[in-house]
Write an enzyme that holds these catalytic residues in place. Structure first.
Site, mmCIF file in Angstrom:
data_model
loop_
_atom_site.group_PDB
_atom_site.id
_atom_site.type_symbol
_atom_site.label_atom_id
_atom_site.label_comp_id
_atom_site.label_asym_id
_atom_site.label_seq_id
_atom_site.Cartn_x
_atom_site.Cartn_y
_atom_site.Cartn_z
ATOM 1 N N SER A 180 -6.588 8.201 52.448
ATOM 2 C CA SER A 180 -6.383 9.487 52.819
ATOM 3 C C SER A 180 -7.381 9.755 54.190
ATOM 4 C CB SER A 180 -6.359 10.384 51.906
ATOM 5 O OG SER A 180 -7.980 10.432 51.552
ATOM 6 N N SER A 184 -9.084 5.151 49.789
ATOM 7 C CA SER A 184 -9.012 6.295 50.951
ATOM 8 C C SER A 184 -10.125 6.189 51.900
ATOM 9 C CB SER A 184 -9.198 7.630 50.399
ATOM 10 O OG SER A 184 -8.121 7.891 49.642
ATOM 11 N N LYS A 208 -14.317 14.159 57.736
ATOM 12 C CA LYS A 208 -12.980 14.214 57.071
ATOM 13 C C LYS A 208 -12.773 15.854 56.850
ATOM 14 C CE LYS A 208 -10.044 12.504 53.493
ATOM 15 N NZ LYS A 208 -10.148 11.406 52.239
#
Length: 512
Positions: free
Chosen positions: A185, A209, A104
């Site tokens: 996210s 997330s 990420k």
């Protein structure tokens, strides 16, 4: 999604099939697991270079549509070649030796890759060292393939920005139904894992997330106990709630990665307390097909399984409950967390108050450690966005969360009261589990339903596993949650459930 046109989608699908059906000396790349990759390496049927080339080709073909990857590492093939040379010489770098990983884009990596949280404001910033989890991956021999997209600033810039959007890569799309919410996210990590763009991805969760994008994209996500994995070098929101975890296609892969990234990091004090939870012998020992046997599971029926009678979801979960019972689990149905309504109401307000103050302070600390950065404070980021309104879509999405966070002045009496309230509210789950002697709670994980806030405020772990597909083809999952340090039980339960159901299927790339 109609703008892509059926012809383009058909062409893309044909290209995808040509790519994913490609074999190398009998090795099937599509849906490959860490274990199958390792066996192919050992048998001489596959090289790291071939594997990296395959994933780079997948990214080249699919990323224009899915927007799951922000950038790939220019030295990925060099890393792969190095791993191949080591293998030929009889040396190994660890359990992920030669295996590509996508991180990420809020997990720092030293070298050619940017770390920006999806924002143009941090483009060109230079970190002094790898994040703690990235260091552990490298020590295990992993190839850092690139950075996955995300909801910009881990979905903490604005309430109105859609999940999966960031200025650097655009709108991420769900590979099962392109018009569906990919959730955030860690959307890019989940999309990439689902679409076979990498064998392994990492996400980060503050509240939902990892759990939400994993369920929405039919992959496995592990949200570890806070402190079990280092947050050092990760663009932060909250030191109380942030946790880094794996997102993979199988429970066994996610557990292999978890085992690599847990442990003490002198740059993250929370890891010192959490190392007591790491079991001697690691986590892979809990990958047991019979792991459901004797487990007491609390079904949070009212809050998380309130589906219309006869709906796909209602039917699927009833079948899953029957399967759990057949595999020896003891289901305690119709349970409720005693203060669940308060967690959703005043808890949500308290969480917002605490997170905004913590974010401003934590971000300043992170930025201060950068060797170079165009911005050094939240105020600088806000000003940057105002200067780049078009690229950052400020007029469309705003930056209301940023502005509210900037107005905070540290952890004052109000924030302290909010944090104390969150600690008290988190005890509701503890009371339920102790009174009913539960091994785990069970909750549906859909785009509208998630147990993430309950787990977030207490720093508790959770594992989400694919559970089914709705009428429109959009995936949904099931989450198993527990108290701090309960990963061994959660792994036993989630692995046994996965092996008993084998729900996951590759993406369908439906256009509407």
């Amino acid at each position: 999604m109609r703008s892509f046109g059926s012809a383009l989608l058909s062409s893309l699908f044909l290209l995808l099939m040509a790519s994913t059906s490609f074999k190398c000396e009998g090795f099937e790349f599509r849906e490959a697991t860490i274990e199958s990759i390792r066996q192919a390496f050992d048998a001489g049927e596959l090289t790291s270079r071939q594997l990296v080339e395959y994933y780079l080709e997948q990214i080249r073909l699919l990323n224009p549509l899915l927007r799951a990857v922000i950038e790939v590492s220019p030295d990925a093939l060099q890393q792969a070649d190095y791993a191949d040379r080591e293998r030929r010489s009889g040396r190994r770098g660890g359990v992920l030796h030669g295996v590509p990983v996508l991180l990420k884009d809020n997990i720092a990596t030293r070298g050619p890759l940017n770390t920006t949280a999806g924002s143009l404001a941090l483009l060109g910033s230079v970190v002094s060292r790898d994040a703690g989890v990235a260091q552990r991956l490298r020590r295990a021999g992993a190839v850092i393939l690139g950075k996955a997209s995300l909801s910009e600033w881990a979905h903490f810039r604005s309430f109105s920005a859609p999940s999966g959007w960031c200025a650097r890569s655009g709108q991420g799309r769900n590979p099962y139904r392109l018009s569906a919410d990919p959730c955030g996210s860690s959307s890019g990590s989940a999309i990439a894992a689902a679409a076979n763009m990498a064998a392994v991805t990492l996400g980060m969760e503050t509240d939902g997330s990892i759990i939400c994008p994993s369920s929405a994209n039919s992959v496995v996500g592990i949200k570890p106990t806070v402190g079990l994995t280092s947050r050092a070098g990760v663009i932060p929101i909250s030191p109380r709630q942030d946790t880094v975890g794996p997102i993979c296609r199988t429970v066994s892969d996610a557990v292999e990665v978890l085992e690599v990234i847990v442990g003490y990091d002198l740059r993250d004090r929370a890891t010192l307390e959490a190392i007591k939870y790491i079991p001697k012998g690691g986590y892979k020992q809990f990958l047991k097909v019979e792991g459901l046997k004797g487990k007491r599971l609390g079904i949070l029926r009212k809050a998380f399984f309130n589906f219309p009678t006869g709906s796909v979801e209602a039917q699927v979960f009833e079948e899953h409950f029957r399967t759990m019972r057949k595999r020896g689990a003891i289901l305690l149905d119709n349970l409720e967390i005693p203060n669940f309504n308060e967690i959703n109401s005043i808890g949500g307000i308290a969480e917002e108050i605490a997170l905004e103050a913590e974010f401003k302070l934590s971000l300043k600390s992170y930025l201060s450690e950068l060797t170079y950065s165009p911005v050094r404070s939240l105020a600088d980021v806000i000003a940057f966005n105002d200067r780049h309104k078009v690229e950052e879509k400020v007029d469309e999405y705003g930056q209301d969360v940023f502005l509210s966070a900037e107005n905070t002045t540290g952890i004052g009496p109000g924030e302290t009261k909010a944090i104390h309230l969150l600690k008290e509210l988190s005890k509701g789950l503890e009371r339920l589990m102790m009174e009913k002697t539960l091994d785990a709670i069970v909750a549906a994980a859909t785009l509208d339903t998630s147990v993430s806030n309950v787990l977030a405020i207490g720093g508790y772990p959770g594992i989400t596993v694919p559970a089914g597909y709705g009428k429109s083809g959009v995936p949904f999952g099931v989450s198993f949650g527990g108290l701090r340090g309960s990963e061994p039980k959660l792994i036993e339960i989630s692995y046994a459930f996965e092996q008993a159901t084998l729900v996951r299927k590759p993406p369908s790339y439906l256009s509407e």
